[in-house]
Each structure stands twice: as structure tokens, then as C-alpha cells.
Design a protein around this motif. Structure first.
Motif, PDB file in Angstrom:
ATOM      1  N   GLU A 340     -20.384   4.767  32.627  1.00 29.93           N
ATOM      2  CA  GLU A 340     -19.855   4.366  31.319  1.00 29.93           C
ATOM      3  C   GLU A 340     -18.515   3.685  31.528  1.00 29.93           C
ATOM      4  N   GLU A 341     -18.348   2.541  30.860  1.00 27.03           N
ATOM      5  CA  GLU A 341     -17.089   1.808  30.915  1.00 27.03           C
ATOM      6  C   GLU A 341     -16.635   1.501  29.495  1.00 27.03           C
ATOM      7  N   ARG A 342     -15.363   1.701  29.215  1.00 20.67           N
ATOM      8  CA  ARG A 342     -14.820   1.448  27.878  1.00 20.67           C
ATOM      9  C   ARG A 342     -13.999   0.164  27.887  1.00 20.67           C
ATOM     10  N   LEU A 343     -14.400  -0.765  27.019  1.00 22.82           N
ATOM     11  CA  LEU A 343     -13.796  -2.090  26.921  1.00 22.82           C
ATOM     12  C   LEU A 343     -13.088  -2.244  25.581  1.00 22.82           C
ATOM     13  N   LEU A 344     -12.218  -3.220  25.490  1.00 25.00           N
ATOM     14  CA  LEU A 344     -11.519  -3.589  24.256  1.00 25.00           C
ATOM     15  C   LEU A 344     -10.670  -2.449  23.700  1.00 25.00           C
ATOM     16  N   THR A 345     -10.257  -1.536  24.533  1.00 24.06           N
ATOM     17  CA  THR A 345      -9.472  -0.400  24.052  1.00 24.06           C
ATOM     18  C   THR A 345      -8.086  -0.816  23.565  1.00 24.06           C
ATOM     19  N   ARG A 346      -7.576  -1.919  24.095  1.00 25.23           N
ATOM     20  CA  ARG A 346      -6.236  -2.357  23.707  1.00 25.23           C
ATOM     21  C   ARG A 346      -6.195  -2.933  22.295  1.00 25.23           C
TER      22      ARG A 346
END
Length: 378
Positions: A340-346
Motif C-alpha cells: 500500500e502506498e499513500r499519494l497526494l497526502t500533501r
């Protein structure tokens, strides 16, 4: 499990690369860098769903009741005329939208919405269809209504997905106050239904002809499914489902199967954290491929990536996270989630929907009063 930071992620990924089951995936993962989001359109009020037309134009629903066309250059058109009145409040409003698989021939589109009932305060998920004629929807008719209607503004579902036979899956929530009905086949509460484009139940549905069961039902025991996509290779329906306090799920929907809610779940009661139902597993209940505990991510929107536009990501599954404020990439090995990878967190924004566009790129909707369509640039 709480989200991990980037340094920890790369340390664990390096360790996992040494394992035989992941060894062939590690070189692909090393090629991929997080794409840059660019704004295609903005000024959308709490957009809920995004769908592409064959010519590249986009259909976007706004929860308060507007259906709009967004041009490929980002121009947001005036709301389409002809949309029936929605009961917009809480989680209700104008929800999903999909074009007909034969849109080029018939110009039809389908949408789901929370429809007001005859009784004061009652409402329920409904599906309508109409023909797109310029900036107007004509020949509009409601083809399906969830029965019974209920009070409140929670747990309407509702995603729409066409299967390979041209039948329409509709995901329906348990309406929060009626969760026990999700185990009862005599209603549409907490179900996924499969209907023809005119709303009738296909004769090959699993409960067609069974006494005491509604023929539209495809599966049951669901809480609130807000992500759904057809697997590009197998044709199976994959879904993401909101749990209560923890217990969000990724599932492959079983034909005629029980998905457990509210008797089997990893979620917990709000506030107290006490157990719900009988436990977390049962032989006759479909086990989720993945669940998120103890903290909910609130999944919404689901898409398989079939293009090669992002190195190493072809075949990944993407889902939006509302509470989690991220776009999640799930790397798959068959039906197993291996990373699992989390993107666009910023961004710090709720991600409501994700779709692959005709150009092979990923597009996401942000859910706020100044909602945006973002394109992920490789």
C-alpha cells in the motif's frame, strides 16, 4: 494500522524485496516516482463522481444536485437541465454518474441520487437515466428505487458499474439506522443490486425466483459501499466499503454471497469501541481482501490502472480516502494486496473519486466547496 512515514515505507519495501513473493515486484516499484497533480478544473461544489464520455468530455456530479459537463480544457459548463430533485443533506444528494456502454449510439447516461419520499423526512437511493441532448437531459425516467425508504441523511451508497453483459450494478447503503436489514433478503437495505438498463431484474440473478427475496439482489450484508470497479481481466466486481470505527474493507463481491454486515465485521461501535455482532470471521461470510483497522480511511472511488503511463504501476488498484485525505495505490499479486502506498497526502484534501481517463492518466476529484479535478502527471 496507522499510516507509515516515507522513510519507514522504503525501509520496509527494501526488506520485502528479499521475500520470494515480492521479489519480482520490487524492481517495478523502484522505477515509480509520485506523480505531480495538476488542476484541470476547479470551482465545483462538493463534486461526488467523475465519468468520461467517448469524446473526452467529463460528466461531474455535485452533491447538492447539479450534473455538469467539463470540457477537456477544463471549462465547466452550466448545470444540465432535466435532473430530478434530490434530497441533498448529510451524505445524500446527487451521487454517481456513468455513460451507457453504447453511449455513442444512444447518448444515454445513468445517475444515482437520494430521492425524497412521500413521508416527511424519508428518502432513499434511486437510479435515473436520460438522453444527453446538448446541455439538457431528455427522456428522463427513474428506473430503480431502493425499498423501503428511510429517514435520515446517511449511508446511501452509491456507485454504478456496468458488467460485461451490459447489466448495471448499484451499491446501496444500510441507511445507518437499519443495519440489521442488511441481512434480510426482502429489502434493498445494505445490498448490491444488478438490474437491466430499464430497471428490471435479470433472470440470471442469484435470487431470481426465490421466495422471500427481491430478484434484483446480487449480494448482501453491506454497510456503505462508495467505491466500485470491474476487474479488467476477470470481470469481477471489486468494492471498497465504509466500516464504522475502523473496519473499512476491500472486497471482491460474491454472487449471491453474504458480506457479513452487521454480524461479522472488524469494525467497532462508535465511542465505546466495543465489538459489533458475532465476531470477525464466519465460514459462510466472504472475507475481505484487506481491511483498515483500527483507524478508518473512509474509502470512496475505485479504479484499476490498465495503462502504462506510470512506470511500474500498471495493474495497481487506486482508491480515494476521505478521512485519510489521500489517494491510495494498492499493488496486487492476483487477489492479494502486497503493498500500500499513500499519494497526494500533501494536498490535505478529501479524495472523493478516481478514474482512468481516455489518455491513460489518472484523474481525481477533491471533495470540498471549491472542489477540483486533478490530473496526475507522470
Amino acid at each position: 494500522m496507522p499510516p507509515i512515514d516515507r522513510r519507514t515505507f522504503h525501509r520496509l519495501a527494501a526488506r520485502a524485496a528479499a521475500l520470494p513473493v515480492l521479489a519480482t515486484l520490487a524492481p517495478q516499484a523502484a522505477q515509480a516516482a509520485e506523480p505531480r497533480p495538476s488542476t484541470v478544473a476547479r470551482g465545483l461544489q462538493n463534486p461526488w463522481s467523475l465519468a468520461f464520455l467517448p469524446d473526452g468530455r467529463m460528466l461531474v456530479t455535485e452533491k447538492r444536485g447539479q450534473l455538469r459537463i467539463v470540457e477537456p480544457d477544463g471549462t465547466v459548463r452550466a448545470p444540465l437541465a432535466g435532473v430530478p430533485r434530490v434530497d441533498a443533506g448529510g451524505q445524500g444528494g446527487l451521487l454517481d454518474v456513468v455513460p451507457d456502454p453504447r453511449f455513442a449510439d444512444n447518448q444515454r447516461v445513468y445517475w444515482s441520487f437520494s430521492e425524497p419520499g412521500d413521508d416527511r423526512g424519508s428518502n432513499g437511493t434511486a437510479v435515473a437515466r436520460g438522453r444527453l441532448d446538448g446541455n439538457t437531459l431528455s427522456d428522463v425516467r427513474v428506473i430503480f428505487r431502493q425499498q423501503p425508504k428511510a429517514g435520515g441523511g446517511s449511508h446511501f451508497g452509491s456507485r454504478l458499474v456496468f458488467d460485461r453483459d451490459g447489466k448495471l450494478f448499484v451499491t446501496l447503503g444500510d441507511r445507518f439506522s437499519r443495519k440489521d436489514d442488511a441481512q434480510v433478503l426482502a429489502n434493498h437495505i445494505g445490498k448490491i443490486v444488478r438490474i437491466d438498463t430499464d430497471g428490471r431484474a435479470p433472470a440470471d440473478n442469484p435470487f431470481a425466483g426465490q421466495n422471500g427475496a427481491l430478484p434484483e439482489i446480487w449480494s448482501y450484508g453491506h454497510r456503505n459501499v462508495q467505491g466500485a470497479a470491474l476487474h479488467p481481466a476477470t470481470g469481477e466486481l471489486w468494492i471498497t466499503e465504509h466500516g464504522p470505527q475502523g473496519g473499512d474493507e476491500l472486497n471482491i463481491v460474491g454472487r449471491g454471497r453474504n458480506h457479513g454486515w452487521p454480524v461479522i465485521t472488524t469494525g467497532r461501535n462508535y465511542g465505546t469501541g466495543t465489538r459489533i455482532g458475532e465476531g470477525e470471521v464466519r465460514d459462510d461470510v466472504v472475507a475481505p481482501l484487506k481491511h483498515w483497522v483500527p483507524v478508518s480511511i473512509a474509502p470512496s472511488g475505485l479504479a484499476f490502472l490498465t495503462s502504462t503511463r506510470y512506470p511500474g504501476w500498471q495493474g495497481s488498484l487506486f482508491l480515494g480516502a476521505l478521512r485519510g485525505q489521500a489517494l491510495l495505490r494498492l499493488e496486487l499479486d492476483g487477489n492479494q494486496v502486497v503493498r500500500e502506498e499513500r499519494l497526494l497526502t500533501r494536498l490535505g484534501e478529501r479524495i472523493r473519486d478516481v478514474r482512468q481517463g481516455p489518455d491513460g492518466l489518472l484523474y481525481v476529484l477533491t471533495d470540498n466547496a471549491d472542489g477540483r479535478i486533478l490530473r496526475l502527471e507522470p
